[in-house]
Design a protein around this motif. Structure first.
Motif, PDB file in Angstrom:
ATOM      1  N   MET A  64       1.432  10.704  -1.528  1.00 32.09           N
ATOM      2  CA  MET A  64       2.825  10.282  -1.467  1.00 32.09           C
ATOM      3  C   MET A  64       3.373  10.379  -0.035  1.00 32.09           C
ATOM      4  O   MET A  64       4.077   9.481   0.436  1.00 32.09           O
ATOM      5  CB  MET A  64       3.682  11.145  -2.389  1.00 32.09           C
ATOM      6  N   LEU A  65       3.013  11.471   0.661  1.00 31.81           N
ATOM      7  CA  LEU A  65       3.496  11.626   2.035  1.00 31.81           C
ATOM      8  C   LEU A  65       2.952  10.508   2.927  1.00 31.81           C
ATOM      9  O   LEU A  65       3.677   9.961   3.777  1.00 31.81           O
ATOM     10  CB  LEU A  65       3.073  12.986   2.593  1.00 31.81           C
ATOM     11  N   PRO A  90       0.823  -1.221   0.000  1.00 34.11           N
ATOM     12  CA  PRO A  90       0.000   0.000   0.000  1.00 34.11           C
ATOM     13  C   PRO A  90       0.856   1.269   0.000  1.00 34.11           C
ATOM     14  O   PRO A  90       0.446   2.289  -0.579  1.00 34.11           O
ATOM     15  CB  PRO A  90      -0.838  -0.108   1.283  1.00 34.11           C
ATOM     16  N   ALA A  91       2.025   1.199   0.642  1.00 33.44           N
ATOM     17  CA  ALA A  91       2.918   2.371   0.620  1.00 33.44           C
ATOM     18  C   ALA A  91       3.310   2.702  -0.809  1.00 33.44           C
ATOM     19  O   ALA A  91       3.272   3.867  -1.232  1.00 33.44           O
ATOM     20  CB  ALA A  91       4.166   2.098   1.473  1.00 33.44           C
ATOM     21  N   ALA A 110       3.335  13.497  -7.605  1.00 29.17           N
ATOM     22  CA  ALA A 110       4.010  14.491  -6.779  1.00 29.17           C
ATOM     23  C   ALA A 110       5.230  15.035  -7.510  1.00 29.17           C
ATOM     24  O   ALA A 110       5.954  14.281  -8.159  1.00 29.17           O
ATOM     25  CB  ALA A 110       4.412  13.874  -5.453  1.00 29.17           C
ATOM     26  N   GLU A 111       5.439  16.344  -7.416  1.00 25.40           N
ATOM     27  CA  GLU A 111       6.581  16.968  -8.094  1.00 25.40           C
ATOM     28  C   GLU A 111       7.444  17.689  -7.070  1.00 25.40           C
ATOM     29  O   GLU A 111       7.795  18.860  -7.237  1.00 25.40           O
ATOM     30  CB  GLU A 111       6.075  17.950  -9.153  1.00 25.40           C
ATOM     31  N   ALA A 115       0.564   6.798  -6.558  1.00 26.67           N
ATOM     32  CA  ALA A 115      -0.861   6.999  -6.853  1.00 26.67           C
ATOM     33  C   ALA A 115      -1.101   8.108  -7.869  1.00 26.67           C
ATOM     34  O   ALA A 115      -1.978   7.996  -8.725  1.00 26.67           O
ATOM     35  CB  ALA A 115      -1.615   7.309  -5.566  1.00 26.67           C
ATOM     36  N   GLY A 116      -0.319   9.179  -7.793  1.00 27.34           N
ATOM     37  CA  GLY A 116      -0.543  10.301  -8.689  1.00 27.34           C
ATOM     38  C   GLY A 116      -0.495   9.895 -10.154  1.00 27.34           C
ATOM     39  O   GLY A 116      -1.269  10.399 -10.983  1.00 27.34           O
ATOM     40  N   PHE A 117       0.401   8.955 -10.498  1.00 25.50           N
ATOM     41  CA  PHE A 117       0.511   8.513 -11.895  1.00 25.50           C
ATOM     42  C   PHE A 117      -0.759   7.787 -12.337  1.00 25.50           C
ATOM     43  O   PHE A 117      -1.215   7.935 -13.456  1.00 25.50           O
ATOM     44  CB  PHE A 117       1.718   7.575 -12.061  1.00 25.50           C
TER      45      PHE A 117
END
Lengths: 591, 134
Positions: free
Chosen positions: A203-204, A159-160, A181-182, A166-168
């Motif tokens: 992401m965090l 899951p991490a 995330a950028e 996840a953003g992709f």
């Protein structure tokens, strides 16, 4: 209509059969689960000596060897993800203009993902793969101290990874509302606090999960090494790999909770209007202090165990024991302590007080000593030894060579005047890639080849393994020397484009060096394709290892516990089933 | 006890950590004696504490690890048969070390894949190039 209903009925039938099969296998699980809590008791009539079969076994296992294999597969998948990300970036960088990826945002997302994936999802797990599988074998323990926590620690990682990536996945589904995330892996504020993209939050959270996983694993290793050692293993003959894992675990214990706290603070800043890292609040420099107090020990969290692997494997093929065993232990411990006193050398150009910079320079220079001591120990071990250039040994030698370059370029960066010139250039990127790819990955490859017979019961294809080494070494040298030179020319890191004014940097040379680095990256990728092919084909079709000492370690008196265990596996394996260890199964039952 | 624990050989081993300790001590001296950046008590306190705390932590860890390893070595020397090297144990299986747990019980705890399943993984090495090329 009737046809549709019939299809639906058949589908439902298949589904129910599947559920029934699943439940029947879950029934076996009761027998398999180690009885840590003692609730089912030894000698329970339902107990058998078999693990559940199929997927259920892997989803429920608490056997340290199975979990080690899971970590290894996970790390390999992450390595592929991180590798593909950087290949796209390298293709983009073959020309100064942005003409492949379509936007700087994509490049920034790939950059962030590559860094975080390689450090948190490949580096730490690949080390955990070796430590989970082999530490209990090396210290004579029957399993980890907390097998279930071991399982939980691993299962937090998928899951991490999904959260970090996840953003992709969500970008196309949400029409760009949630993107990759950028922030770069350093997540510097105020950039990371002010980017509205919810992909950053995901992401965090993913990073936080991976930190929890690492901390659970570290506690487990510390307790295991302290309390589960065989009676004939004490501090004076504990193997060097276990020493490095013990030190690494201590570093994780002190560093990762701090990262977790800082991530929570950043999440609060992003979502609840707190001002921990705001320019008018706690200050962006606070983030840098918190991040690098974790971040620099993280470097040693990643590099100490590979050093332990090389200290363990290199003597086996040098025909002699490790030169200066205790030197290596003490220097490992010294690196562990000193790594917490150097964090601000990442911040020399951030405007912090010059007195404080001087202190961090002093400790950064001091930490070079124990690192160099190890290098001399490895060289002295090989000196006049009976060297056998097997694939694991080649990777160990490559590791030492790459460390000389990666390490010495790091010593330059520890000096404030040099650092101020080279800060945020490709020199830094080249330096740490010599370490991360040239050392950490190389030690991992060496260890995979060395222990391949134990884990799979098969032997890899030696010619392909040597090709893997030489192609990787050439690729590393081409790519990362080019990066060092790019840094000398002033090429800033993290840029998607480099259409400079000629006064800033010589564009023609920069372009050429970028193209060289891209060619080198493709060479590295070719090596890794050979590696994956070799391991997969060898696992499926390789010759069965029937010798308990496949590396002829007894000749030089270096036959060690893990191969002793392997020999016991072979001795108790039925002649008709010669690959008992092939799937990482545990001790065979006596009956 | 202390002088016996830290005998000449142990002290020689600990030199590896003495070098960074000496380096940090040198810098502590330099920072105390030479200050080109002006007086600022807070920053000077931080400056010194970074090196001093790191020095102290390394010193303490070196002391305790040196003591622990030295004592463990003494145990090895006193009871060599209890701490047999793995290869010695392997050379003579009858001398293999005995685990401190009931093997029968743990046989159930770390249970295993049935041999039938393992047999499903075929051993097809007839054409493998790796047989003898090294």
């Amino acid at each position: 209509m009737a046809g549709e209903q019939l299809a639906l009925t058949v589908l439902m039938g298949v589904f129910l059969v599947g559920v029934a099969t699943l439940v029947s296998r879950m029934e076996n699980l009761r027998a398999y689960t180690p009885l840590v809590s003692g609730d089912a008791g030894y000698g329970d009539s339902t107990a058998t000596s078999h693990k559940p079969s199929g997927l259920i076994r892997w989803l429920t296992t608490v056997d340290h060897k199975d979990i080690g294999i899971l970590y290894g597969i996970y790390a390999t998948i992450a390595f592929v993800w991180g590798g593909l990300a950087v290949m796209l970036m390298r293709v983009e960088l073959t020309t100064p203009a942005l003409n492949v990826l379509g936007g700087t945002g994509t490049y920034n997302g790939l950059l962030t993902s590559h860094g975080i994936t390689m450090l948190f999802l490949f580096g730490t797990p690949i080390i955990a793969a070796f430590s989970n599988y082999f530490i209990p074998l090396l210290i004579g323990a029957d399993d980890m101290a907390f097998p279930r926590i071991n399982g939980i620690a691993f299962w937090l990682l998928p899951p991490a990874a999904l959260l970090i990536w996840a953003g992709f996945f969500l970008d196309p589904l949400t029409g760009g509302a949630v993107g990759a995330a950028e922030t770069s892996w350093t997540m510097y504020t105020p950039l990371s606090a002010e980017q509205a993209n919810p992909g950053v939050d995901l992401m965090l959270l993913g990073l936080h999960l991976s930190g929890i996983s690492a901390t659970m694993g570290a506690i487990n290793f510390i307790v295991t090494i302290f309390t589960e050692r065989s009676p004939d293993v004490n501090w004076a003959n504990l193997d060097i790999f276990s020493w490095t894992i013990l030190t690494q675990s201590a570093l994780i214990l002190f560093a990762f909770p701090l990262l977790g706290s800082a991530l929570i603070m950043l999440l609060l800043d992003r979502n609840f209007q707190t001002a921990f890292f705001a320019v008018d609040g706690g200050s962006p420099i606070l983030w840098q202090h918190l991040f690098w107090f974790f971040g620099h020990p993280e470097v040693y969290i990643l590099v100490l165990p590979p050093m332990g692997l090389v200290s363990w494997i290199l003597p086996k093929f040098s025909g002699r024991k490790l030169f200066g065993y205790k030197f290596v232990i003490y220097s490992t411990l010294a690196i562990g302590v000193l790594s917490f006193g150097v964090w601000a050398h990442h911040m020399f150009s951030s405007g912090i007080d010059p007195r404080i910079r001087a202190s961090f320079m002093a400790v950064s220079l001091a930490i070079a000593i124990p690192s160099a001591v190890k290098t001399f120990n490895w060289i002295a071990t090989m000196w006049n030894g009976n060297i056998r250039l097997t694939a694991p040994m080649l990777f160990c030698i490559g590791f030492v060579a790459n460390f000389v370059i990666g390490g010495i370029t790091g010593v330059f960066l520890a000096a404030i005047p040099v650092n101020l010139v080279l800060h945020d250039t490709y020199y830094v990127v080249g330096h740490f890639h010599w370490i991360v790819m040239g050392m950490i990955a190389f030690a991992g490859f060496g260890a995979i080849y060395y222990w391949f017979p134990i884990v799979t019961g098969k032997m890899y294809q030696k010619r392909l393994a040597k090709m893997h080494f030489w192609i990787s070494e050439i690729g590393v040298a081409v790519t990362f020397f080019a990066m060092l030179l790019l840094g000398y020319l002033g090429m800033p890191r993290r840029y998607a484009t480099y259409e400079f004014n000629g006064l800033i940097a010589p564009l023609a040379q920069v372009t050429t060096l970028h193209q060289v680095a891209t060619i080198g990256a493709f060479i590295i990728m070719l090596g890794q394709l050979i590696w994956v092919w070799n391991l997969t084909q060898s696992y499926l079709e390789g010759p069965v290892v029937e010798d308990e000492d496949p590396w002829n370690l007894k000749e030089t008196g270096q036959y060690s516990r893990e191969f002793e265990w392997f020999g016991e596996q072979l001795d108790t394996t039925d002649e008709d089933t010669p690959t008992l260890a092939a799937d990482g199964s545990g001790e065979p039952s006596d009956d | 006890m202390s002088s016996r624990t830290f005998d000449r050989e142990t002290l020689l081993d600990l030199i590896v950590n003495a070098i960074p300790l000496v380096m940090m001590a040198f810098f502590i001296g330099v920072f105390v004696l030479y200050n080109p950046f002006g007086t600022d008590l807070a920053n000077q306190a931080i400056q010194l504490s970074i090196v001093v705390i790191t020095f102290g932590a390394l010193f303490v860890l070196t002391y305790f690890s040196g003591r622990a390893i030295s004592k463990a070595e003494a145990e090895l020397e006193e009871n060599p048969e209890e701490f047999a090297e793995p290869q010695a144990a392997a050379a003579d299986p009858s001398e293999a070390t005995t685990p401190d747990y009931d093997e029968e019980e743990f046989g159930e705890v770390t249970s295993d894949e049935p041999p039938e399943d393992a047999a499903a993984i075929a051993a097809d090495d007839a054409d493998d190039e790796s047989a003898d090329d090294e």
